[in-house]
Design a protein around this motif. Structure first.
Motif, PDB file in Angstrom:
ATOM      1  N   ILE A   1      -3.361  13.516  -1.592  1.00 32.65           N
ATOM      2  CA  ILE A   1      -3.516  14.883  -2.096  1.00 32.65           C
ATOM      3  C   ILE A   1      -2.730  15.854  -1.224  1.00 32.65           C
ATOM      4  O   ILE A   1      -2.001  16.724  -1.720  1.00 32.65           O
ATOM      5  N   PHE A   2      -2.860  15.706   0.081  1.00 32.57           N
ATOM      6  CA  PHE A   2      -2.138  16.572   1.015  1.00 32.57           C
ATOM      7  C   PHE A   2      -0.630  16.378   0.876  1.00 32.57           C
ATOM      8  O   PHE A   2       0.141  17.337   0.893  1.00 32.57           O
ATOM      9  N   ALA A   3      -0.181  15.127   0.717  1.00 25.36           N
ATOM     10  CA  ALA A   3       1.247  14.849   0.555  1.00 25.36           C
ATOM     11  C   ALA A   3       1.788  15.458  -0.735  1.00 25.36           C
ATOM     12  O   ALA A   3       2.883  16.039  -0.755  1.00 25.36           O
ATOM     13  N   THR A   4       1.029  15.337  -1.813  1.00 29.12           N
ATOM     14  CA  THR A   4       1.453  15.910  -3.097  1.00 29.12           C
ATOM     15  C   THR A   4       1.572  17.423  -3.020  1.00 29.12           C
ATOM     16  O   THR A   4       2.546  18.013  -3.503  1.00 29.12           O
TER      17      THR A   4
ATOM     18  N   THR B   1       4.625   9.525  10.412  1.00 30.11           N
ATOM     19  CA  THR B   1       4.306   9.079   9.066  1.00 30.11           C
ATOM     20  C   THR B   1       3.002   9.703   8.613  1.00 30.11           C
ATOM     21  O   THR B   1       2.272  10.317   9.407  1.00 30.11           O
ATOM     22  N   MET B   2       2.714   9.544   7.340  1.00 31.55           N
ATOM     23  CA  MET B   2       1.501  10.093   6.746  1.00 31.55           C
ATOM     24  C   MET B   2       0.637   8.947   6.236  1.00 31.55           C
ATOM     25  O   MET B   2       1.139   7.973   5.684  1.00 31.55           O
ATOM     26  N   SER B   3      -0.656   9.062   6.449  1.00 28.65           N
ATOM     27  CA  SER B   3      -1.573   8.011   6.028  1.00 28.65           C
ATOM     28  C   SER B   3      -1.614   7.911   4.507  1.00 28.65           C
ATOM     29  O   SER B   3      -1.603   8.933   3.801  1.00 28.65           O
TER      30      SER B   3
ATOM     31  N   VAL C   1       0.839  -1.203   0.000  1.00 30.49           N
ATOM     32  CA  VAL C   1       0.000   0.000   0.000  1.00 30.49           C
ATOM     33  C   VAL C   1       0.869   1.247   0.000  1.00 30.49           C
ATOM     34  O   VAL C   1       0.582   2.230  -0.704  1.00 30.49           O
ATOM     35  N   ARG C   2       1.960   1.224   0.767  1.00 34.41           N
ATOM     36  CA  ARG C   2       2.844   2.379   0.830  1.00 34.41           C
ATOM     37  C   ARG C   2       3.522   2.638  -0.518  1.00 34.41           C
ATOM     38  O   ARG C   2       3.671   3.793  -0.938  1.00 34.41           O
ATOM     39  N   ARG C   3       3.920   1.578  -1.216  1.00 33.91           N
ATOM     40  CA  ARG C   3       4.540   1.757  -2.536  1.00 33.91           C
ATOM     41  C   ARG C   3       3.552   2.357  -3.536  1.00 33.91           C
ATOM     42  O   ARG C   3       3.907   3.232  -4.327  1.00 33.91           O
ATOM     43  N   ILE C   4       2.307   1.897  -3.505  1.00 33.95           N
ATOM     44  CA  ILE C   4       1.283   2.463  -4.393  1.00 33.95           C
ATOM     45  C   ILE C   4       1.045   3.929  -4.052  1.00 33.95           C
ATOM     46  O   ILE C   4       0.904   4.780  -4.946  1.00 33.95           O
TER      47      ILE C   4
ATOM     48  N   THR D   1       9.270  14.362   2.613  1.00 35.68           N
ATOM     49  CA  THR D   1       9.609  13.125   1.913  1.00 35.68           C
ATOM     50  C   THR D   1       9.647  11.949   2.869  1.00 35.68           C
ATOM     51  O   THR D   1       9.142  10.861   2.555  1.00 35.68           O
ATOM     52  N   GLN D   2      10.225  12.139   4.052  1.00 35.43           N
ATOM     53  CA  GLN D   2      10.261  11.046   5.030  1.00 35.43           C
ATOM     54  C   GLN D   2       8.884  10.772   5.626  1.00 35.43           C
ATOM     55  O   GLN D   2       8.582   9.626   5.991  1.00 35.43           O
ATOM     56  N   LEU D   3       8.041  11.786   5.735  1.00 35.86           N
ATOM     57  CA  LEU D   3       6.645  11.524   6.123  1.00 35.86           C
ATOM     58  C   LEU D   3       5.963  10.645   5.092  1.00 35.86           C
ATOM     59  O   LEU D   3       5.150   9.778   5.419  1.00 35.86           O
ATOM     60  N   LEU D   4       6.296  10.869   3.841  1.00 32.91           N
ATOM     61  CA  LEU D   4       5.717  10.098   2.746  1.00 32.91           C
ATOM     62  C   LEU D   4       6.169   8.643   2.797  1.00 32.91           C
ATOM     63  O   LEU D   4       5.379   7.721   2.549  1.00 32.91           O
TER      64      LEU D   4
END
Length: 259
Positions: free
Chosen positions: A233-236, A226-228, A49-52, A216-219
């Motif tokens: 959208i928020f990460a981008t 970490t980020m869900s 899921v994280r890779r996707i 980037t590390q949150l991503l």
């Protein structure tokens, strides 16, 4: 006649049979036999899921950056567009206000359509800014921004250092930057101070470079915070703003005046 003795003649009915002495509760190893396999399966699922999630974020980010570079190039290389923007500086503030309104709407609803509007507003704002600098400076800052972003991304992917635990450092830099901005707003009406503006630009470039590593590390999701995966959208938008603001501060720091 004597009555038969009842000791051997009584019938025990309805008395449950006792458990065998050989029956014991299961051991810890037996009870948790399938737990490790389930844990490994959940770990693999989370990594997938994280890779996707990472691929989706960077795919959207690449589209945003391509649109931004295209608009900046238009405002930089097109003489009539450059002249029109330089004679109508109010368009810069209009694009900035449009971006703020879109960003507020985006944080409230998280719709992907607002990402395109926010990207277009920010790209126009960067185009308006670039039109006041010469072409060589814009191209140089674009190249430096690309190299810095690539280096920071590779470092964040492989470094053991945890940037997500450095919120205090980022907050302190934000406070210093805010104080510099307030000082500039007070001093500029009485005269332009080049060294003060240079300090402000350098602090801004360093700050958003650190923010790029932090986001980037949150991503990636392998550090303290970490980020869900649902917040793509928020990460981008975070990564996009880090890169765009890094470019703008580099342009202020190293860019020359317009042609």
């Amino acid at each position: 006649m004597e009555k038969p003795k009842g000791d051997n003649m009584t019938k025990e009915k309805g008395v449950p049979k006792s458990k065998s002495e050989n029956e014991f509760p299961p051991t810890y190893q037996e009870a948790t036999a399938g737990y490790e396999e389930m844990q490994v399966q959940f770990s693999w699922d989370d990594k997938a899921v994280r890779r996707i999630f990472i691929r989706k974020v960077y795919a959207i980010l690449m589209i945003q950056l391509l649109v931004t570079v295209a608009i900046v190039s238009l405002f930089t290389f097109s003489g009539p567009v450059r002249f029109y923007i330089q004679t109508h500086p109010g368009l810069y503030m209009a694009s900035y206000m449009s971006f703020l309104a879109t960003y507020i709407a985006l944080t409230c609803c998280g719709d992907l359509r607002y990402v395109s509007l926010a990207t277009l507003s920010m790209a126009c704002m960067m185009g308006f800014m670039s039109s006041f600098y010469n072409t060589k400076s814009v191209l140089l800052c674009l190249g430096i921004t690309a190299m810095v972003c690539l280096s920071v991304t590779i470092f964040s992917f492989h470094a053991k250092f945890d940037f997500t635990s450095c919120q205090g450092v980022l907050f302190a830099l934000c406070v210093v930057m805010l104080l510099c901005a307030i000082t500039l707003s007070i001093v500029v009406p009485f005269g332009y101070v080049p060294w003060l503006h240079a300090i402000y630009a350098v602090i801004g470039a360093v700050l958003f470079t650190l923010f790029l590593a932090f986001d980037t590390q949150l991503l990636l999701g392998n550090k303290r915070y970490t980020m869900s995966p649902e917040e793509y959208i928020f990460a981008t938008l975070n990564l996009y703003l880090d890169i765009v603001y890094l470019f703008s501060f580099l342009l202020q720091c190293m860019g020359g005046g317009g042609e």
